[in-house]
Design an enzyme around this catalytic site. Structure first.
Site, short mmCIF file in Angstrom:
data_model
loop_
_atom_site.label_atom_id
_atom_site.label_comp_id
_atom_site.label_asym_id
_atom_site.label_seq_id
_atom_site.Cartn_x
_atom_site.Cartn_y
_atom_site.Cartn_z
N GLU A 32 -18.28 -2.93 -5.65
CA GLU A 32 -18.50 -2.03 -6.77
C GLU A 32 -18.60 -2.90 -8.02
OE1 GLU A 32 -15.54 1.03 -7.43
OE2 GLU A 32 -16.64 1.75 -9.18
N ARG A 259 -6.56 -6.56 4.20
CA ARG A 259 -6.89 -7.23 2.94
C ARG A 259 -6.28 -8.60 2.93
NH1 ARG A 259 -8.25 -3.63 -1.19
NH2 ARG A 259 -7.82 -5.10 -2.85
N LYS A 269 -9.06 -5.81 -8.81
CA LYS A 269 -9.92 -5.91 -9.99
C LYS A 269 -9.29 -5.19 -11.18
CE LYS A 269 -13.65 -4.74 -7.65
NZ LYS A 269 -14.95 -4.13 -7.36
P1 ATP Z 1 -10.25 -4.03 -5.93
O1 ATP Z 1 -9.12 -3.23 -5.38
O2 ATP Z 1 -9.90 -5.42 -6.27
O3 ATP Z 1 -11.00 -3.35 -7.03
P2 ATP Z 1 -12.15 -3.06 -4.17
O4 ATP Z 1 -11.87 -2.81 -2.75
O5 ATP Z 1 -12.18 -1.86 -5.01
O6 ATP Z 1 -11.22 -4.18 -4.73
P3 ATP Z 1 -14.92 -3.47 -3.89
O7 ATP Z 1 -15.84 -4.07 -4.85
O8 ATP Z 1 -15.03 -2.04 -3.60
O9 ATP Z 1 -13.48 -3.83 -4.40
O10 ATP Z 1 -14.89 -4.32 -2.55
C1 ATP Z 1 -16.02 -4.80 -1.89
C2 ATP Z 1 -15.60 -5.16 -0.49
O11 ATP Z 1 -14.61 -6.18 -0.52
C3 ATP Z 1 -15.02 -3.99 0.25
O12 ATP Z 1 -15.55 -3.97 1.56
C4 ATP Z 1 -13.54 -4.27 0.28
O13 ATP Z 1 -12.97 -3.75 1.44
C5 ATP Z 1 -13.50 -5.80 0.26
N1 ATP Z 1 -12.27 -6.30 -0.35
C6 ATP Z 1 -11.77 -5.99 -1.55
N2 ATP Z 1 -10.59 -6.59 -1.75
C7 ATP Z 1 -10.33 -7.32 -0.65
C8 ATP Z 1 -9.24 -8.17 -0.23
N3 ATP Z 1 -8.19 -8.39 -1.02
N4 ATP Z 1 -9.33 -8.75 0.99
C9 ATP Z 1 -10.39 -8.55 1.76
N5 ATP Z 1 -11.43 -7.77 1.44
C10 ATP Z 1 -11.41 -7.15 0.25
MG MG Z 2 -13.37 -0.27 -3.99
#
Ligand code: ATP
Ligand code: MG
Length: 553
Positions: A32, A259, A269
């Site tokens: 995102e 994660r 983020k």
């Molecule tokens: P955040 O919680 O940091 O905002 P998010 O999951 O909302 O992270 P996205 O941009 O939606 O961030 O994530 C893109 C991809 O990266 C998704 O498939 C998510 O599952 C994966 N991802 C995000 N954070 C992690 C992590 N700490 N470890 C492994 N994969 C991750």
């Molecule tokens: Mg997300």
């Protein structure tokens, strides 16, 4: 050595054995664009691109841009730069917003099938009716609106007749489901916000669950891999696909992995954004940030990040990986690839009293003993030299192998010297050390004296030829090993290490004046450093990591 397969590879192998065609395999990485990517994302990127390499399949870089309130073009640009820098090439660049028309039309299909309705209650009332995990929810009074009325209302939501919050579109599933997400989830809301790509076109935007699986389906992704928090969403993902998937089309499959959490930092983020907005760090790419751009500025090579996530493993259960593993991976790589240079951060002047003349001579020094192709460089050596203050002691015991009165040490790649006398300033601080050198002891000259063993070897620079540089050193941003456990922002701020960054000036060997932004070096006896700027008048170096793990207790 044969590498064992991780559980996702096993899932794919099983699918292949059950008839999925290898040529159909397709993966995606769906960030995102509401912030910069962090070390956790490296894991998701690595999993997808690594599988793609293994099976010669494409990866789609899909921006999950369904929430215009938080998404910005600058994040899209940063994400692309980061994925490229990690060494990966995506086959297609897509945006969930590319599919808004299709998603909207599918929502109408759902309405026509009697599987979606417009709810005109407030969001608070809707939330109150949701029930709890142990108590069924209550049906909305609008749940049985006739199809025509739903179609008309949804159409008016779409053309901007209504304000935000007046109506939402919900899927009609089961208000008593044990999975709360199945209790008539909202799939569209009115949002009068300009979108970075579709601008003013849409007044309604799809929710994550209505967009994600369908985007996977449109792109014909076979394996939609995400983190564990999406596991409860899988039932909904499948419910939506059940209603849409046509014969002979690939039906994507969502699978979840744990994660990546890293000690002494946060991988969210939202929380990283908070640190940026609060000014705790200088920006998303502050070298203390666990973002890809921060790690890049800190001097981490992309290969070290890839190796780190590989070693961390693909697990089904969450755990916290020690930050020292990441540092270890950086050291391993940098030891092989960075040239050695000499930099003195806290200079003490030595005068070699028996050195003839005031001109420097040239000595040669090996660039990297780990890499025979790295060659040698020229270093000016002469009468006046700087060494580190801490490498001289007026009085020392027999175990002190650095410089002290009456004892010999070698100056790296140069000569053996002996300290004879100390000069003090009027505050009684050591100002200068007078030494003599053994002219026959030049390194590599092959003489008997050059082979004489002395206990200590010190780094040094020529006083005359050295250049002044700035050096930034970092410690962990959080003293606390798991800042993710902070209950609120205030608590998170308290966990910040107030001394995570310090700077000093240093004297560097003259070869460094030719270095370019992004060049990486080992400062001998000090650690690994990267050039941070493009200003030849005062070059700035960021410390990546020390030569060994100082955190090990
Ligand atoms: P955040 O919680 O940091 O905002 P998010 O999951 O909302 O992270 P996205 O941009 O939606 O961030 O994530 C893109 C991809 O990266 C998704 O498939 C998510 O599952 C994966 N991802 C995000 N954070 C992690 C992590 N700490 N470890 C492994 N994969 C991750
Ligand atoms: Mg997300």
């Amino acid at each position: 050595m044969k590498e064992s397969k991780h559980f996702i590879e096993n899932i794919i192998e099983e699918d292949l054995s059950l008839g999925v065609q290898k040529k159909d395999l397709k993966f995606r990485f769906p960030p995102e664009p509401n912030g910069f990517l962090h070390i956790g994302h490296v894991k998701a990127i690595w999993i997808n691109f690594n599988l793609a390499q293994k099976y010669s399949s494409p990866v789609v870089l899909r921006f999950d841009d369904t929430n215009p309130e938080k998404e910005e073009q600058k994040y899209i640009d940063a994400i692309k730069e980061d994925v490229k820098w990690l060494g990966y090439t995506w086959k297609e660049e897509r945006y969930a917003s590319d599919y808004f028309t299709q998603l909207h039309s599918w929502a109408n299909t759902l309405i026509k099938q009697g599987l979606a309705y417009v709810d005109s209650q407030t969001s608070d009332t809707i939330a109150d009716q949701k029930g709890t995990p142990i108590k069924a929810g209550k049906n909305s009074p609008y749940r049985n609106r006739p199809v025509e009325e739903n179609t008309a209302l949804f159409s008016k939501m779409t053309n901007g007749t209504y304000n935000e919050g007046e109506h939402v579109l919900r899927a009609k599933i089961d208000m008593a489901s044990s999975n709360m997400l199945m209790r008539d989830p909202v799939i569209y809301r009115v949002l009068k916000k300009s979108h970075p790509r579709t601008k003013e076109k849409w007044k309604v935007y799809p929710m994550y669950d209505w967009a994600h699986g369908q985007s996977d389906y449109i792109e014909q992704i076979t394996h939609s891999l995400c983190t564990l928090e999406f596991k409860p969403h899988r039932e909904l993902y499948d419910w939506f696909l059940d209603k849409l998937v046509e014969p002979n089309k690939i039906r994507p499959k969502q699978r979840e992995f744990a994660r990546l959490n890293l000690s002494h930092t946060i991988t969210s983020k939202r929380k990283l954004m908070f640190l940026v907005e609060k000014g705790v760090v200088s920006g998303w790419d502050d070298p203390r940030m666990p973002t890809i751009s921060g790690l890049r500025r800190r001097g981490y090579p992309p290969s070290a990040l890839r190796e780190f996530v590989r070693l961390a493993g693909v697990a089904k259960r969450e755990n916290i990986i020690e930050a020292s593993l990441l540092e270890f991976c950086a050291r391993e790589e940098l030891n092989k690839t960075s040239n050695r240079v000499m930099v003195v951060t806290n200079p003490l002047k030595l005068t070699i009293t028996n050195y003839p003349g005031d001109d420097d001579e040239i000595v040669l020094s090996e660039n990297n003993p780990e890499n025979p192709n790295a060659g040698e460089r020229e270093l000016p050596f002469g009468k006046e030299i700087y060494i580190e203050k801490e490498d001289f002691k007026l009085e020392a015991n027999r175990k002190y192998f650095r410089l002290t009165i009456g004892k010999e040490v070698r100056l790296k790649s140069a000569y053996i010297i002996k300290a004879n006398e100390v000069m003090f300033d009027n505050q009684n601080n050591i100002k200068e050390v007078l030494c003599t050198y053994d002219p026959k002891s030049k390194s590599g000259s092959g003489t008997e004296a050059s082979q004489r063993k002395v206990k200590g070897t010190l780094h040094w620079v020529s006083k005359k030829a050295s250049v002044k540089v700035k050096v930034n050193e970092y410690d962990r941003l959080f003293e606390h090993p798991s800042p993710a456990t902070a209950q609120n922002e205030e608590e998170l701020l308290k966990m910040v290490n107030p001394e995570s960054s310090k700077s000093c000036f240093a004297q560097a060997e003259p070869s460094l004046s030719k270095a370019k932004k992004g060049d990486k070096f080992q400062f001998q006896r000090k650690g690994y450093f990267i050039v941070d700027n493009d200003t030849p008048s005062l070059m700035v170096f960021n410390k990546t990591v020390g030569l060994r793990d100082n955190w090990k207790k």
